[in-house]
Design a protein around this motif. Structure first.
Motif, PDB file in Angstrom:
ATOM      1  N   LEU A 160       0.933  -1.245  -0.020  1.00 58.44           N
ATOM      2  CA  LEU A 160       0.032  -0.084   0.224  1.00 58.44           C
ATOM      3  C   LEU A 160       0.760   1.168   0.072  1.00 58.44           C
ATOM      4  CD1 LEU A 160      -2.835   1.275   0.227  1.00 58.44           C
ATOM      5  CD2 LEU A 160      -2.508   1.102   2.989  1.00 58.44           C
ATOM      6  N   ALA A 161       1.997   1.165   0.827  1.00 54.88           N
ATOM      7  CA  ALA A 161       2.820   2.427   0.834  1.00 54.88           C
ATOM      8  C   ALA A 161       3.339   2.670  -0.414  1.00 54.88           C
ATOM      9  CB  ALA A 161       3.704   2.193   1.883  1.00 54.88           C
ATOM     10  N   GLU A 162       3.971   1.751  -1.089  1.00 52.43           N
ATOM     11  CA  GLU A 162       4.418   1.722  -2.264  1.00 52.43           C
ATOM     12  C   GLU A 162       3.432   2.373  -3.329  1.00 52.43           C
ATOM     13  OE1 GLU A 162       5.801  -2.171  -3.110  1.00 52.43           O
ATOM     14  OE2 GLU A 162       7.757  -2.019  -1.808  1.00 52.43           O
ATOM     15  N   LYS A 163       2.330   1.686  -3.275  1.00 56.80           N
ATOM     16  CA  LYS A 163       1.454   2.473  -4.201  1.00 56.80           C
ATOM     17  C   LYS A 163       1.019   3.941  -4.071  1.00 56.80           C
ATOM     18  CE  LYS A 163      -2.867   0.850  -6.540  1.00 56.80           C
ATOM     19  NZ  LYS A 163      -4.027  -0.112  -6.471  1.00 56.80           N
ATOM     20  N   HIS A 164       0.686   4.135  -2.796  1.00 56.60           N
ATOM     21  CA  HIS A 164       0.681   5.645  -2.387  1.00 56.60           C
ATOM     22  C   HIS A 164       1.673   6.516  -3.108  1.00 56.60           C
ATOM     23  CE1 HIS A 164      -2.758   6.266   0.222  1.00 56.60           C
ATOM     24  NE2 HIS A 164      -2.456   5.228   0.921  1.00 56.60           N
ATOM     25  N   ALA A 165       2.975   6.109  -2.936  1.00 56.71           N
ATOM     26  CA  ALA A 165       4.210   6.783  -3.813  1.00 56.71           C
ATOM     27  C   ALA A 165       3.947   6.934  -5.030  1.00 56.71           C
ATOM     28  CB  ALA A 165       5.406   6.173  -3.101  1.00 56.71           C
ATOM     29  N   ILE A 166       3.658   5.850  -5.609  1.00 55.24           N
ATOM     30  CA  ILE A 166       3.453   6.069  -7.228  1.00 55.24           C
ATOM     31  C   ILE A 166       2.399   6.809  -7.371  1.00 55.24           C
ATOM     32  CG2 ILE A 166       2.668   4.508  -9.271  1.00 55.24           C
ATOM     33  CD1 ILE A 166       4.033   2.207  -7.847  1.00 55.24           C
ATOM     34  N   ALA A 167       1.129   6.801  -6.799  1.00 53.44           N
ATOM     35  CA  ALA A 167       0.139   7.628  -7.347  1.00 53.44           C
ATOM     36  C   ALA A 167       0.589   9.155  -6.907  1.00 53.44           C
ATOM     37  CB  ALA A 167      -1.162   7.195  -6.380  1.00 53.44           C
ATOM     38  N   ALA A 168       0.955   9.366  -5.844  1.00 50.74           N
ATOM     39  CA  ALA A 168       1.351  10.903  -5.424  1.00 50.74           C
ATOM     40  C   ALA A 168       2.421  11.530  -6.277  1.00 50.74           C
ATOM     41  CB  ALA A 168       1.860  10.793  -3.922  1.00 50.74           C
ATOM     42  N   ALA A 169       3.274  10.702  -6.988  1.00 46.73           N
ATOM     43  CA  ALA A 169       3.908  11.101  -7.956  1.00 46.73           C
ATOM     44  C   ALA A 169       3.376  11.511  -9.238  1.00 46.73           C
ATOM     45  CB  ALA A 169       5.338  10.311  -7.722  1.00 46.73           C
ATOM     46  N   LYS A 170       2.403  10.676  -9.614  1.00 49.75           N
ATOM     47  CA  LYS A 170       1.906  10.928 -10.874  1.00 49.75           C
ATOM     48  C   LYS A 170       0.240  11.350 -11.152  1.00 49.75           C
ATOM     49  CE  LYS A 170       4.310   6.625 -12.523  1.00 49.75           C
ATOM     50  NZ  LYS A 170       4.112   5.201 -13.183  1.00 49.75           N
ATOM     51  N   ALA A 171      -0.360  11.613  -9.918  1.00 53.27           N
ATOM     52  CA  ALA A 171      -1.706  11.906 -10.171  1.00 53.27           C
ATOM     53  C   ALA A 171      -2.084  13.225 -10.593  1.00 53.27           C
ATOM     54  CB  ALA A 171      -2.502  11.296  -8.776  1.00 53.27           C
ATOM     55  N   HIS A 172      -2.852  13.612 -11.596  1.00 51.35           N
ATOM     56  CA  HIS A 172      -3.345  14.880 -11.673  1.00 51.35           C
ATOM     57  C   HIS A 172      -4.508  15.360 -10.689  1.00 51.35           C
ATOM     58  CE1 HIS A 172      -0.813  15.380 -15.266  1.00 51.35           C
ATOM     59  NE2 HIS A 172      -1.217  14.338 -15.677  1.00 51.35           N
ATOM     60  N   VAL A 173      -5.317  14.172 -10.081  1.00 53.65           N
ATOM     61  CA  VAL A 173      -6.564  14.334  -9.471  1.00 53.65           C
ATOM     62  C   VAL A 173      -6.314  13.952  -8.224  1.00 53.65           C
ATOM     63  CG1 VAL A 173      -7.845  14.673 -11.553  1.00 53.65           C
ATOM     64  CG2 VAL A 173      -7.693  12.413 -10.190  1.00 53.65           C
ATOM     65  N   ASP A 174      -7.218  13.988  -7.132  1.00 51.52           N
ATOM     66  CA  ASP A 174      -7.238  13.387  -5.971  1.00 51.52           C
ATOM     67  C   ASP A 174      -7.563  11.838  -5.890  1.00 51.52           C
ATOM     68  OD1 ASP A 174      -6.109  15.725  -4.703  1.00 51.52           O
ATOM     69  OD2 ASP A 174      -8.134  16.072  -3.710  1.00 51.52           O
ATOM     70  N   PHE A 175      -7.225  11.195  -4.795  1.00 54.89           N
ATOM     71  CA  PHE A 175      -7.254   9.379  -5.160  1.00 54.89           C
ATOM     72  C   PHE A 175      -7.547   9.090  -3.608  1.00 54.89           C
ATOM     73  CE2 PHE A 175      -2.763  10.593  -4.995  1.00 54.89           C
ATOM     74  CZ  PHE A 175      -2.457   9.855  -3.850  1.00 54.89           C
ATOM     75  N   GLY A 176      -8.004   7.781  -3.741  1.00 57.02           N
ATOM     76  CA  GLY A 176      -8.158   6.810  -2.475  1.00 57.02           C
ATOM     77  C   GLY A 176      -7.812   5.471  -2.997  1.00 57.02           C
ATOM     78  N   LEU A 177      -7.259   4.766  -2.211  1.00 53.35           N
ATOM     79  CA  LEU A 177      -6.888   3.315  -2.407  1.00 53.35           C
ATOM     80  C   LEU A 177      -7.334   2.368  -1.642  1.00 53.35           C
ATOM     81  CD1 LEU A 177      -2.798   3.864  -2.749  1.00 53.35           C
ATOM     82  CD2 LEU A 177      -4.588   4.062  -4.667  1.00 53.35           C
ATOM     83  N   TYR A 178      -8.295   1.410  -2.315  1.00 53.46           N
ATOM     84  CA  TYR A 178      -8.545   0.364  -1.780  1.00 53.46           C
ATOM     85  C   TYR A 178      -7.466  -0.656  -1.343  1.00 53.46           C
ATOM     86  CZ  TYR A 178     -13.163   1.090  -3.783  1.00 53.46           C
ATOM     87  OH  TYR A 178     -14.585   1.661  -3.767  1.00 53.46           O
TER      88      TYR A 178
END
Length: 481
Positions: A106-124
């Motif tokens: 989960l932490a690794e996925k958070h880092a990937i999303a935070a580096a790339k995302a243009h919009v806000d997000f939640g992770l399941y």
């Protein structure tokens, strides 16, 4: 005080009304809504004449395939598509590689999303037979909720037994988080697919025959019973048939905390489209007969179904055009086309634009603990806005969408009503139908602002943990053994 941005001359839309108003934004939040002459001075103003100002859509069901399948989609391309679709927050599913089943992943996925995302997000977080013990670390790591696969889908995530499902519900019930369910009964589908394959059925409609509506009826009913027993909050994903509405309505009437979503593919596509699109239309659950469409739409209107999502599930053209339907990957992109498809229905008079805001923003925010920070245009809310032109027409062209997946059954569809500007926490990420440079990495996880109601745990003394914790066999039991 000087605002960062004031939007003038637009029509603000809420779940209950649409009215002319200006909107002032500072430090990423709405600070005022009202008459233009009541707005503070601003560093920038925008003339929104002819545009409706909507709370940005919240899509609680996307698959951005990152990490694991970057050839299909990644966080950069997926959230660019979201921005073009007026979607300002997305919830991403856990069937990536590796599946999001523990705190480290989960932490690794958070880092990937935070580096790339243009919009806000939640992770399941993944809720399965072998991840029940990981619920505490997933909660600590910041999940928006949990996903449990009652039936097989892309990624071949194993479906838990009903016993494991009950235990999983017991554990999550204590956290107050919501569990999203792929509500199709796996054993029925696997058996039918095996028999259909043996019979030589490999055409697109064979997939529909392997998943009759009863797979959803049984799964929704079972999930609601387990939710009622444990107090776990649940969400039924991608409602595709009229038949599953009855157990959903009955559960709501009994007070079960269950919400539901449907998707544009179940409102606007049917078996009539199989011959035109072939394997491109393959998705789980399948697109069904046309007579399911009106009951699903009516269920949105009466509140049985709470929200619109997309199940954005991109694949490559080669993966969608194989001759054997069982070899075709399931799913297609939709996060960019959902809002135009629904606004077309607003233009047609089938629903009001306030209805659309209720289903796309207000209800998702409310049921997932994000309201009033998200899903609202009012002082204190995040300035997540979609400014739409209801008169703007477009013919969907797969080659021109932002998703890496350039193939969908939406290709060639005429729509009327498009987002012109998308603003996330006060910042333009899409402006004049152009992605704004420098917004990659602007998106952030919304788990920190989520405030779910206190848990309503039921039958706490009968949970697996309660009946096994500290248990020691009595001498009588030992001797009997």
């Amino acid at each position: 005080m000087t605002a960062d941005l004031v939007i003038n001359n637009g029509i603000v839309v809420t779940p209950d009304a649409a009215f002319p108003a200006s909107v002032a934004i500072k430090d990423g939040k709405v600070i005022a809504v009202g008459a233009a002459d009541a707005m503070p001075a601003a560093h920038e103003t925008l003339d929104a004449s002819g545009l409706h100002i909507l709370p940005g859509a919240i899509d609680v069901h996307v698959h951005f395939r990152d990490p694991g399948y970057p050839n299909k989609e990644d966080w950069e391309s997926g959230t660019a598509a979201a921005a073009f679709g007026g979607v300002t927050t997305v919830f991403d599913m856990p069937n990536t590689i590796p599946p999001t089943g523990n705190g480290t992943i989960l932490a690794e996925k958070h880092a990937i999303a935070a580096a790339k995302a243009h919009v806000d997000f939640g992770l399941y977080g993944l809720l399965g037979e072998d991840t029940i013990d990981n619920v505490p670390e997933l909660i600590a790591g910041g999940v928006i909720g949990f996903k449990l696969y009652m039936g097989n889908t892309f990624g071949k995530i194993p479906s838990p037994s009903t016993g494991a499902m009950l235990e999983a519900f017991e554990v999550v019930a204590e956290t107050g988080k919501r569990i999203s369910l792929h509500a199709e009964t796996n054993s029925i589908m696997e058996r039918r697919q095996t028999r259909l394959t043996q019979a030589g059925r490999r055409e697109p409609l064979a997939h529909l025959d392997s998943r009759p509506a009863v797979v959803a009826v049984e799964a929704v009913s079972r999930a609601c019973i387990l939710s009622e027993w444990t107090g776990a909050r649940i969400h039924i994903l991608h409602i595709s048939s009229a038949d599953e509405l009855r157990p959903l309505r009955e559960a709501k009437a009994r007070g079960v905390d269950v919400t539901g979503e449907s998707c544009p593919q179940y409102l606007f596509l049917s078996t009539d489209d199989y011959s035109r699109f072939g394997g491109v239309i393959r998705v789980n659950p399948p697109v069904r007969e046309k007579d399911n469409q009106e009951p699903i739409f009516a269920a949105l209107q009466d509140g049985t179904i709470d929200m619109i999502a997309t199940d954005h599930a991109p694949h490559t053209p080669e993966e969608k055009t194989r001759n054997d339907i069982w070899a075709v990957d399931c799913g297609f992109p939709g996060v960019e086309t959902q809002m135009p498809a629904m606004l077309t229905q607003v233009n047609a008079g089938r629903m009001s634009i306030s209805d659309y805001v209720r289903w796309s923003a207000y209800n998702p925010a409310r049921h997932w603990g994000l309201y009033p920070r998200k899903g609202a245009i009012q002082p204190g809310a995040d300035a997540d806005l979609a400014l739409v032109d209801l008169s703007l027409e477009w013919v969907v062209d797969d080659a021109k969408i932002q998703s890496r997946s350039k193939i969908s059954p939406w290709h060639g569809r005429k729509v009327k009503g498009l987002p012109v500007h998308t603003i996330v926490r006060g910042r333009f990420v899409m402006r004049d139908r152009t992605l704004v440079a420098g917004t990659k990495g602007w998106g952030r996880s919304v788990h920190a602002i989520q405030k779910m109601p206190a848990p309503d745990v039921r039958n706490a003394g009968k949970t697996m943990r309660a009946v096994t914790n500290g248990f020691r066999p009595s001498p009588t039991t030992e001797s009997a053994a």
